[in-house]
Design a protein around this motif. Structure first.
Motif, short mmCIF file in Angstrom:
data_model
loop_
_atom_site.label_atom_id
_atom_site.label_comp_id
_atom_site.label_asym_id
_atom_site.label_seq_id
_atom_site.Cartn_x
_atom_site.Cartn_y
_atom_site.Cartn_z
N LYS A 31 0.87 -1.17 0.00
CA LYS A 31 0.00 0.00 0.00
C LYS A 31 0.91 1.22 0.00
N SER A 32 1.12 1.79 -1.19
CA SER A 32 2.07 2.90 -1.33
C SER A 32 1.66 4.08 -0.46
N PHE A 33 2.66 4.86 -0.04
CA PHE A 33 2.39 5.92 0.93
C PHE A 33 3.40 7.05 0.78
N ARG A 34 3.09 8.15 1.42
CA ARG A 34 4.02 9.28 1.58
C ARG A 34 4.12 9.60 3.06
N VAL A 35 5.28 10.14 3.46
CA VAL A 35 5.41 10.62 4.83
C VAL A 35 5.41 12.14 4.80
N ALA A 36 4.86 12.74 5.84
CA ALA A 36 4.65 14.18 5.84
C ALA A 36 4.79 14.73 7.26
N LEU A 37 4.85 16.05 7.34
CA LEU A 37 4.92 16.73 8.64
C LEU A 37 4.03 17.95 8.61
N GLU A 38 3.14 18.05 9.61
CA GLU A 38 2.36 19.27 9.80
C GLU A 38 3.17 20.16 10.71
N PRO A 39 3.62 21.35 10.21
CA PRO A 39 4.64 22.11 10.95
C PRO A 39 4.17 22.78 12.23
N ALA A 40 3.01 23.40 12.23
CA ALA A 40 2.61 24.17 13.41
C ALA A 40 2.42 23.26 14.62
N SER A 41 1.75 22.12 14.42
CA SER A 41 1.48 21.21 15.54
C SER A 41 2.60 20.20 15.78
N LEU A 42 3.59 20.15 14.88
CA LEU A 42 4.65 19.15 14.93
C LEU A 42 4.05 17.75 14.97
N THR A 43 3.29 17.42 13.93
CA THR A 43 2.65 16.12 13.83
C THR A 43 3.19 15.38 12.61
N SER A 44 3.75 14.19 12.83
CA SER A 44 4.18 13.33 11.74
C SER A 44 2.97 12.63 11.16
#
Length: 285
Positions: A67-80
């Motif tokens: 199941k292909s995926f991407r990793v990301a970061l939400e900057p303000a909340s520091l959420t992976s």
């Protein structure tokens, strides 16, 4: 479109260091996963990531798996985050009071369930060469409660620069895709502007650094290559100047950009345009 993102100007850009360092370390896992699991590219751009203007997150390359995926970061909340191919959220992990080791271990556990070879993923030791040192590198936890407004302000710098670079890419035939490079955390495009010089292309790098050892604040840069002679440097718009120590490039520091909203964006745009044309002139192309 530009009006959707604003550099507020309420935060002195010279006070964003702690926010920048937390973000810089938080995005390193994108590089760690992509370096081992993404489809390799000759220019190593598979290890870079980008800014997603809809989700308002830093997001990496698509990782092939069951199941292909991407990793990301939400900057303000520091959420992976882990996203699917349609950028829908699969999983999330708050970095508040979590260490780099806990972040990478969470990712490895989650991506293994998606069919990725998580055992291949290794987070390098920090600080690496030419990489900013911080207590996070030595086992300290992230603190999402500190510098949140600063992280949001930095995210706005990336968002606006991404839009400005998109305009340049659309106009300049030799422009590369836009990448955010994990080591220096700068967002940039590389414009090939002429035939080779000593076997290498003649290029102009255009981008923004969130701050580094050169300038401890966000700054926009336009860097011609090969480095031109500095005896006949051109005039630059919007308070830009030529940096000539160790490397040659046009620079506009965030603290030199005045006004509000669209005024700031117009100044940055004018600087980038003048610096690109000046660089081409210096390179004689």
């Amino acid at each position: 479109m530009m009006q959707q993102q604003k550099i507020t100007g309420k935060i002195d850009p010279r006070t964003l260091t702690e926010s920048r360092l937390q973000l810089h370390y938080a995005v390193q896992v994108i590089d760690a996963i992509a370096s081992t699991l993404a489809e390799p590219k000759p220019d190593y751009s598979h290890t870079s990531f980008g800014w997603n203007s809809e989700l308002k997150v830093f997001v990496g390359e698509l990782i092939p798996a069951a199941k292909s995926f991407r990793v990301a970061l939400e900057p303000a909340s520091l959420t992976s985050l882990i996203l699917d191919e349609q950028n829908q959220k699969i999983a999330e992990f708050s970095l508040h009071q979590k260490t780099l080791a806990e972040q990478i271990n969470w990712y490895k556990k989650e991506i293994a369930t998606l069919g990725a070879d998580a055992d291949k993923v290794v987070l390098p030791s920090y600080p690496r060469a030419d990489f900013p040192d911080d207590k996070i590198a030595h086992g300290a936890a992230f603190d999402a409660n500190k510098g949140k407004s600063g992280r949001q302000e930095l995210a706005n710098y990336y968002a606006i620069t991404n839009l400005l670079l998109q305009e340049i890419v659309a106009k300049e035939e030799g422009a590369s895709s836009i990448h955010i490079w994990p080591h220096h955390f700068d967002i940039a495009t590389l414009v090939t502007v002429g035939n080779t010089s000593n076997g290498e292309p003649i290029t102009v790098g255009i981008g923004m650094s969130p701050g580094d050892t050169n300038y401890n604040e966000p700054y926009w840069y336009v860097s011609p290559y090969p480095s031109p002679e500095i005896t006949n440097l051109t005039e630059l718009a919007s308070g830009g100047f030529w940096h000539t120590q160790d490397w040659v490039g046009a620079v506009l520091k965030a603290s030199n950009v005045s006004g509000e909203g669209e005024e700031k964006i117009k100044q940055i745009q004018a600087f980038l345009d003048s610096a690109l044309q000046g660089s081409k002139s210096l390179l004689k192309v």
